[in-house]
Design an enzyme around this catalytic site. Structure first.
Site, mmCIF file in Angstrom:
data_model
loop_
_atom_site.group_PDB
_atom_site.id
_atom_site.type_symbol
_atom_site.label_atom_id
_atom_site.label_comp_id
_atom_site.label_asym_id
_atom_site.label_seq_id
_atom_site.Cartn_x
_atom_site.Cartn_y
_atom_site.Cartn_z
ATOM 1 N N HIS A 102 17.686 -37.377 -4.173
ATOM 2 C CA HIS A 102 16.869 -37.828 -3.037
ATOM 3 C C HIS A 102 15.390 -37.504 -3.226
ATOM 4 O O HIS A 102 14.635 -37.461 -2.269
ATOM 5 C CB HIS A 102 17.397 -37.202 -1.742
ATOM 6 C CG HIS A 102 18.803 -37.613 -1.438
ATOM 7 N ND1 HIS A 102 19.137 -38.879 -1.035
ATOM 8 C CD2 HIS A 102 19.967 -36.927 -1.519
ATOM 9 C CE1 HIS A 102 20.440 -38.968 -0.869
ATOM 10 N NE2 HIS A 102 20.966 -37.791 -1.158
ATOM 11 N N GLY A 146 -0.847 -0.704 6.341
ATOM 12 C CA GLY A 146 -0.501 -1.486 7.530
ATOM 13 C C GLY A 146 -1.623 -2.445 7.860
ATOM 14 O O GLY A 146 -2.463 -2.746 7.010
ATOM 15 N N CYS A 187 0.834 -1.196 0.000
ATOM 16 C CA CYS A 187 0.000 0.000 0.000
ATOM 17 C C CYS A 187 0.878 1.260 0.000
ATOM 18 O O CYS A 187 1.903 1.304 0.669
ATOM 19 C CB CYS A 187 -0.954 0.094 1.179
ATOM 20 S SG CYS A 187 -2.134 -1.257 1.251
ATOM 21 N N GLU A 221 17.558 -18.331 -5.388
ATOM 22 C CA GLU A 221 17.197 -16.979 -5.799
ATOM 23 C C GLU A 221 16.817 -16.951 -7.285
ATOM 24 O O GLU A 221 15.862 -16.274 -7.674
ATOM 25 C CB GLU A 221 18.371 -16.026 -5.484
ATOM 26 C CG GLU A 221 18.202 -14.602 -5.949
ATOM 27 C CD GLU A 221 16.970 -13.892 -5.395
ATOM 28 O OE1 GLU A 221 16.344 -14.380 -4.444
ATOM 29 O OE2 GLU A 221 16.625 -12.838 -5.966
ATOM 30 N N GLU A 227 8.399 -15.585 -9.620
ATOM 31 C CA GLU A 227 7.626 -14.385 -9.258
ATOM 32 C C GLU A 227 7.281 -13.518 -10.455
ATOM 33 O O GLU A 227 6.256 -12.857 -10.456
ATOM 34 C CB GLU A 227 8.295 -13.578 -8.137
ATOM 35 C CG GLU A 227 9.575 -12.903 -8.483
ATOM 36 C CD GLU A 227 10.203 -12.210 -7.269
ATOM 37 O OE1 GLU A 227 9.482 -11.704 -6.423
ATOM 38 O OE2 GLU A 227 11.450 -12.187 -7.197
ATOM 39 N N LYS A 260 6.113 -4.633 -3.279
ATOM 40 C CA LYS A 260 7.531 -4.441 -3.050
ATOM 41 C C LYS A 260 7.893 -4.540 -1.579
ATOM 42 O O LYS A 260 8.913 -5.075 -1.215
ATOM 43 C CB LYS A 260 7.939 -3.073 -3.613
ATOM 44 C CG LYS A 260 9.415 -2.770 -3.511
ATOM 45 C CD LYS A 260 10.199 -3.546 -4.538
ATOM 46 C CE LYS A 260 11.684 -3.392 -4.403
ATOM 47 N NZ LYS A 260 12.393 -4.527 -4.990
ATOM 48 N N LYS A 292 13.204 -15.708 -8.683
ATOM 49 C CA LYS A 292 13.035 -14.665 -9.700
ATOM 50 C C LYS A 292 12.116 -15.167 -10.809
ATOM 51 O O LYS A 292 11.209 -14.468 -11.229
ATOM 52 C CB LYS A 292 14.379 -14.259 -10.341
ATOM 53 C CG LYS A 292 15.293 -13.388 -9.527
ATOM 54 C CD LYS A 292 14.823 -11.979 -9.315
ATOM 55 C CE LYS A 292 13.993 -11.853 -8.081
ATOM 56 N NZ LYS A 292 14.621 -11.648 -6.815
ATOM 57 N N TRP A 316 -2.593 -2.931 -1.746
ATOM 58 C CA TRP A 316 -2.245 -4.359 -1.846
ATOM 59 C C TRP A 316 -3.126 -5.032 -0.807
ATOM 60 O O TRP A 316 -2.945 -4.837 0.389
ATOM 61 C CB TRP A 316 -0.763 -4.555 -1.537
ATOM 62 C CG TRP A 316 -0.271 -5.948 -1.728
ATOM 63 C CD1 TRP A 316 0.160 -6.505 -2.908
ATOM 64 C CD2 TRP A 316 -0.131 -6.972 -0.736
ATOM 65 N NE1 TRP A 316 0.550 -7.806 -2.695
ATOM 66 C CE2 TRP A 316 0.392 -8.127 -1.382
ATOM 67 C CE3 TRP A 316 -0.384 -7.042 0.634
ATOM 68 C CZ2 TRP A 316 0.664 -9.312 -0.706
ATOM 69 C CZ3 TRP A 316 -0.121 -8.232 1.302
ATOM 70 C CH2 TRP A 316 0.393 -9.344 0.636
HETATM 71 C C1 F6R Z 1 11.699 -11.013 -4.260
HETATM 72 C C2 F6R Z 1 11.587 -9.979 -3.261
HETATM 73 C C3 F6R Z 1 11.090 -10.355 -1.913
HETATM 74 C C4 F6R Z 1 11.795 -9.537 -0.830
HETATM 75 C C5 F6R Z 1 11.187 -9.808 0.543
HETATM 76 C C6 F6R Z 1 11.933 -9.072 1.641
HETATM 77 O O1 F6R Z 1 12.219 -10.524 -5.452
HETATM 78 O O2 F6R Z 1 11.866 -8.845 -3.511
HETATM 79 O O3 F6R Z 1 11.222 -11.724 -1.674
HETATM 80 O O4 F6R Z 1 13.149 -9.862 -0.836
HETATM 81 O O5 F6R Z 1 9.857 -9.425 0.544
HETATM 82 O O6 F6R Z 1 11.911 -7.697 1.420
HETATM 83 P P1 F6R Z 1 12.929 -6.734 2.135
HETATM 84 O O7 F6R Z 1 14.287 -7.055 1.631
HETATM 85 O O8 F6R Z 1 12.476 -5.362 1.740
HETATM 86 O O9 F6R Z 1 12.818 -6.988 3.601
#
Ligand code: F6R
Length: 607
Positions: free
Chosen positions: A503, A99, A2, A480, A487, A602, A484, A74
């Site tokens: 396994h 929040g 949000c 990772e 997502e 984000k 990527k 969001w």
């Molecule tokens: C994936 C991504 C998320 C963040 C996670 C933690 O590309 O960006 O998995 O890494 O939400 O976010 P931060 O680093 O802001 O605590």
């Protein structure tokens, strides 16, 4: 999670709010809305979908005024719908909120029993009704907002505007970000700096439990708990509005991947003395050095950086280290000791699980260190020490450059501890510090793998599953890479420790399943080659990230992405770039919304 925007001044509030919300859209994008004081009436416009839907609606509705608040959502409580979109208005007072109000259900029951009629499924609407209940007891708007806030449990940043108070609006904060932009004869509020950059670089960061009354030429801040007025501290941010522009790239994610060589340089600037092969202690110094274990706590991509950090601390500094998901760590009563050091990694510095874990650990009196990208964020301010990654604003929802910078800080830190504790020899230290200076050039070179990746990406846009394999320090890189891909392309992808494949996961492999293997030259290569052969003999399509010139490994693969040779500790940097580019191009070719993938946000400020 949000985004909030607010404005008072001579401009058309609607224009400023929409512009700001666009820049905050990365925080949530399932619905949005604004409330503008148009004459004596607060007019609300809300739409499901991205800000563009709200804009189309506003094209039809003639709303104008110089005071307003806006929100991009969001969804947490209640699905994305017009009714659940913010602002929520009760009797001429509109509220936007970022929040979660944890005690909203009991407050809602209480308010309904006293006659309030709820129109949405959100937790936010209780704030509107609470304010209304205090207004009807005769309190003025400012007092009513304070009274309402005192009833709330959880995290919030709110903005409140009233038809009866045309000269100001109110904002308040507790564990969700909120900043005030100070202009000439106008003032702004936003959840994040990029929204304010076209208008002002003078900002005030609200702290926990602060409430502010914002008029055209004045900002008054008070402590919610005791009503004491606080002198605002105005800081000038050194950022150009272009940080929030794509600058010729199709997506922010692409721009951010291409910024990585520069980010790597920025993040080590002033921290490594290349001439004397030394690490400069200032910022890297942690108040206590006599800890016997490191606990790393983070979520998502930051957790993957933490897993690489565990490897660094153990291999380079010889300090036992654990990496934990913040959401799990908090609720399993971990056994912590006074001589532990707890490191919290967060790009945004606002992630609720990480922030909550940090609070718990601080209460136990254990030394804490934050690695954050966003200056003055909640995690950065709460920890005993902070080291900033200098990745710049990351707007693409999928984290790329911040991950590299986090991993880089962890490598510098492990070297710093190793130097101080004498767990690394002089020669080795010099060699690694020298490798730091080679890295930006190597990373630039690695970006050239893009043309090959673009060429092979179309082969995978119809894949339904992907397997990523890595060993040792490259196992978290595989995790990772898989994160990527899933997502942004919505292709199911799993990262595995290559040795674990036999396994269980090997059962998944057939001619429809691409297997991406990280197979640089190094201590694990022989074992990785065995894993490649295992996958190949089950018909899997083999893609490898390999060291340039390694013809032997190349021959075993269907597709080989060749990267420069580097020290093993630096391989995560070099290997991550092609994996990020691979995910990016597959997603782009599939036509997904790369910068704002479905269901994500984000900054995850809810647990
Ligand atoms: C994936 C991504 C998320 C963040 C996670 C933690 O590309 O960006 O998995 O890494 O939400 O976010 P931060 O680093 O802001 O605590």
């Amino acid at each position: 999670m949000c985004g909030i925007m607010g404005y008072i001044g001579p401009k058309d509030a609607k224009e400023v709010l929409i512009d700001g919300l666009r820049r905050l859209e990365y925080r949530g994008y399932d619905s949005s809305g604004i409330a503008v004081l148009d004459g004596a009436e607060l007019r609300i416009a809300r739409a499901v979908g991205k800000i563009s839907s709200l804009e189309s609606l506003l094209g039809k509705e003639k709303i104008s005024g110089n005071l307003g608040i806006g929100h991009t959502r969001w969804a947490t409580h209640g699905r994305p719908s017009e009714n659940n979109a913010h602002p929520h208005m009760v009797n001429g007072v509109a509220v936007v909120h970022n929040g979660i109000i944890e005690n909203y259900a009991e407050l809602k029951r209480e308010l309904i029993s006293k006659g309030s009629v709820f129109r949405s499924e959100t937790d936010t609407e209780v704030i509107s009704h609470l304010i209304d209940s205090y207004l009807s007891k005769g309190e003025d708007l400012f007092k009513a907002v304070i009274s309402a806030i005192r009833r709330l449990e959880g995290a919030f940043a709110i903005a409140v505007v009233s038809e009866k108070e045309p000269d100001y609006f109110i904002v308040a904060k507790n564990f969700s970000p909120l900043i005030i932009g100070v202009g000439e004869g106008e003032n702004f509020v936003a959840s994040d700096i990029p929204a304010l950059l076209p208008y002002t670089r003078r900002i005030i960061t609200l702290s926990e439990n602060e409430i502010a009354k914002i008029s055209r030429d004045k900002t008054e801040i008070f402590d919610i708990r005791n009503g004491v007025q606080i002198k605002p501290e105005i800081k000038t941010v050194d950022m150009s509005p272009s940080v929030a522009e794509k600058e010729g790239h199709k997506h922010f994610m692409h721009k951010e991947i291409f910024e990585i060589p520069k980010v790597f340089t920025d993040t080590m600037l002033g921290r490594i003395d290349r001439e004397n092969s030394e690490l400069l202690p200032d910022e890297l110094a942690v108040r206590t050095m006599d800890f016997s274990r490191i606990i790393i706590v983070a979520c998502g991509t930051s957790y993957h950086a933490g897993l690489i950090g565990k490897y660094y601390f153990e291999q380079i500094s010889k300090i036992p280290a654990e990496a934990e998901f913040a959401s799990e760590f908090r609720y399993r009563n971990p056994v912590l000791k006074k001589d532990d050091l707890a490191i919290f990694i967060s790009q945004s510095g606002e992630t609720a699980d990480t922030l909550g874990a940090l609070k718990d650990v601080k209460e136990l009196g254990i030394p804490t260190l934050a690695i954050c990208n966003v200056m003055n964020s909640s995690i950065a301010r709460l920890a005993d020490n902070v080291i900033y990654t200098r990745a710049g604003i990351e707007i693409g929802v999928a984290s790329t450059k911040a991950f590299i910078a986090q991993t880089e800080v962890l490598l510098m830190l492990s070297l710093f501890f190793a130097s101080r504790r004498g767990t690394i020899g002089e020669e080795e230290r010099k060699r690694l510090i020298n490798e730091f200076s080679r890295m930006p050039g190597i990373l630039k070179n690695t970006l050239k793998t893009e043309s090959y990746i673009k060429e092979i990406a179309p082969r995978f846009i119809r894949s339904r599953d992907f397997i990523y394999l890595g060993r040792g320090i490259n196992f978290p890189v595989a995790l990772e890479g898989a994160l990527k891909l899933k997502e942004i392309s919505y292709i199911h992808a799993e990262g595995y420790a290559a040795g674990e494949m036999k396994h269980g996961p090997i059962a998944l492999i057939d001619e429809d399943v691409p297997v991406l293997v990280i197979a640089n030259r190094g201590s694990n290569l022989k074992k990785i080659i065995s894993n490649i052969l295992e996958a190949k003999s089950r018909g899997g399509i083999l893609i490898g990230v390999i060291t340039k010139g390694d013809e032997e490994t190349k021959r075993l693969l269907d597709f080989a992405i060749e990267v420069d040779e580097t020290d093993e500790f630096f391989q995560p940097f070099v290997n991550s770039l092609p994996l990020q580019l691979m995910a990016y191009h597959i997603a782009d070719m599939k036509g997904t919304d790369v910068d704002q993938p479905r269901n994500l946000a984000k900054s995850v400020t809810v647990e």
